[in-house]
Design an enzyme around this catalytic site. Structure first.
Site, PDB file in Angstrom:
ATOM      1  N   SER A 151      30.060   3.486  51.101  1.00 17.89           N
ATOM      2  CA  SER A 151      29.196   3.577  52.274  1.00 17.89           C
ATOM      3  C   SER A 151      27.796   3.979  51.841  1.00 17.89           C
ATOM      4  O   SER A 151      27.607   4.570  50.771  1.00 17.89           O
ATOM      5  CB  SER A 151      29.752   4.630  53.249  1.00 17.89           C
ATOM      6  OG  SER A 151      28.833   4.908  54.286  1.00 17.89           O
ATOM      7  N   TYR A 187      33.122  13.115  55.004  1.00 21.36           N
ATOM      8  CA  TYR A 187      33.013  11.668  54.810  1.00 21.36           C
ATOM      9  C   TYR A 187      31.970  11.338  53.752  1.00 21.36           C
ATOM     10  O   TYR A 187      32.219  10.544  52.838  1.00 21.36           O
ATOM     11  CB  TYR A 187      32.660  10.997  56.132  1.00 21.36           C
ATOM     12  CG  TYR A 187      32.537   9.500  56.048  1.00 21.36           C
ATOM     13  CD1 TYR A 187      33.670   8.689  55.946  1.00 21.36           C
ATOM     14  CD2 TYR A 187      31.288   8.871  56.073  1.00 21.36           C
ATOM     15  CE1 TYR A 187      33.566   7.313  55.871  1.00 21.36           C
ATOM     16  CE2 TYR A 187      31.173   7.497  56.010  1.00 21.36           C
ATOM     17  CZ  TYR A 187      32.318   6.719  55.906  1.00 21.36           C
ATOM     18  OH  TYR A 187      32.200   5.351  55.829  1.00 21.36           O
ATOM     19  N   SER A 204      33.247  12.226  50.358  1.00 21.30           N
ATOM     20  CA  SER A 204      34.293  11.305  49.896  1.00 21.30           C
ATOM     21  C   SER A 204      33.699  10.003  49.387  1.00 21.30           C
ATOM     22  O   SER A 204      34.166   9.445  48.383  1.00 21.30           O
ATOM     23  CB  SER A 204      35.299  11.038  51.021  1.00 21.30           C
ATOM     24  OG  SER A 204      34.763  10.187  52.029  1.00 21.30           O
ATOM     25  N   LYS A 205      32.663   9.510  50.032  1.00 22.03           N
ATOM     26  CA  LYS A 205      32.066   8.252  49.602  1.00 22.03           C
ATOM     27  C   LYS A 205      31.240   8.427  48.324  1.00 22.03           C
ATOM     28  O   LYS A 205      31.160   7.510  47.500  1.00 22.03           O
ATOM     29  CB  LYS A 205      31.224   7.662  50.732  1.00 22.03           C
ATOM     30  CG  LYS A 205      32.067   7.182  51.918  1.00 22.03           C
ATOM     31  CD  LYS A 205      33.138   6.182  51.493  1.00 22.03           C
ATOM     32  CE  LYS A 205      33.898   5.614  52.671  1.00 22.03           C
ATOM     33  NZ  LYS A 205      34.920   4.616  52.273  1.00 22.03           N
TER      34      LYS A 205
END
Length: 268
Positions: free
Chosen positions: A153, A166, A169-170
């Site tokens: 992302s 998030y 994690s990306k």
């Protein structure tokens, strides 16, 4: 403008990418969004596709738009399911050329209100499952001199508030991509990632935005993306297909923004 119905000429897109004929591809997160679009495009380009996702009903619908797909419902946060998905793919097709790690989730939360449960949930799906499935797939990819495409992302490239786990994690997916690319280069296995910007899928709704908030989120994309709009799943899928194809034979360790220029934007 209704961004959710932006027309995309998939036939023209497929013709411009090339051919994946003869390749076997395993695509995770294939029951919706970018994963579903990738499954359909890969099939259109001639690949034999193994598709996995948690929503069996949606997976069946996606399979109807693919040629003789192997559908393997499963939850990649469970090690036994991950092993079964890989084993079933190899048992059915006999080999593996492309692994597309697309499964992922998003949840809202910042350092003041997030929980360790949320952190674990997001990392289990967005990072640990990719790590595990890639470990299992690598011996087969070495045999075919295949490749891996991870779906990351723009949140892995840039910092955004209120999606802390998030974003982290990306970023981990991006670093995983680079490290594994170096580790497998001598074995002629390429590893790359795409970094989508806001893309019209169900990701944000599942992450906590209601219909009104989501509509405003898409509208704001006119300002947050240089091209003045959010992307469509098919536009990300086309880049995934390019990276998976022989046309990208000298590309590895790359994290490719497919984000309408959002990664280059700065507040004014």
């Amino acid at each position: 403008m209704n961004f959710e119905n932006t027309p995309i000429d998939t036939a023209k897109m497929a013709a411009s990418i090339g051919n994946l004929g003869g390749k076997v591809a395993l695509i995770t997160g294939a029951s919706s969004g970018i994963g579903a679009a990738t499954a359909k495009l890969f099939s259109k380009l001639g690949a034999s596709v193994a598709l996995t996702g948690r929503n069996e009903v949606n997976l069946q619908r996606v399979g109807q738009d693919c040629k003789k797909p192997l559908l393997i419902p499963g939850d990649l946060s469970k090690e036994s399911d991950t092993q079964r998905v890989l084993d079933t793919t190899i048992s059915h097709f006999g080999s593996l050329d492309v692994l597309v790690n697309c499964a992922g989730i998003l949840e809202l939360g910042n350092i003041e209100n997030t929980t360790l449960e949320q952190y674990d949930r997001i990392f289990n799906i967005n990072v640990r499952s990719i790590y595990h499935l890639t470990m299992l797939a690598v011996p087969h990819l070495i045999k075919t001199k295949g490749n891996i495409v991870n779906v990351s992302s723009v949140n892995g490239l840039r910092a955004f508030p209120n999606v802390l786990s998030y974003c982290m994690s990306k970023s981990a997916v991006d670093q995983f991509t680079r490290c594994v690319a170096l580790e497998l280069a001598s074995k002629n296995v390429r590893v790359n990632a795409v970094n989508p910007g806001v893309t019209v899928t169900e990701l944000q709704k599942r992450g906590g935005l209601d219909a009104d908030a989501y509509a405003k989120f898409l509208e704001r994309s006119k300002e947050t993306h240089a091209l003045g709009r959010p992307g469509q799943p098919e536009e990300v899928a086309s880049t995934i297909a390019f990276l998976a194809s022989d046309s990208a034979s000298f590309i590895t360790g790359a994290t490719v923004p497919v984000d309408g220029g959002r990664h280059a934007m700065c507040p004014r």
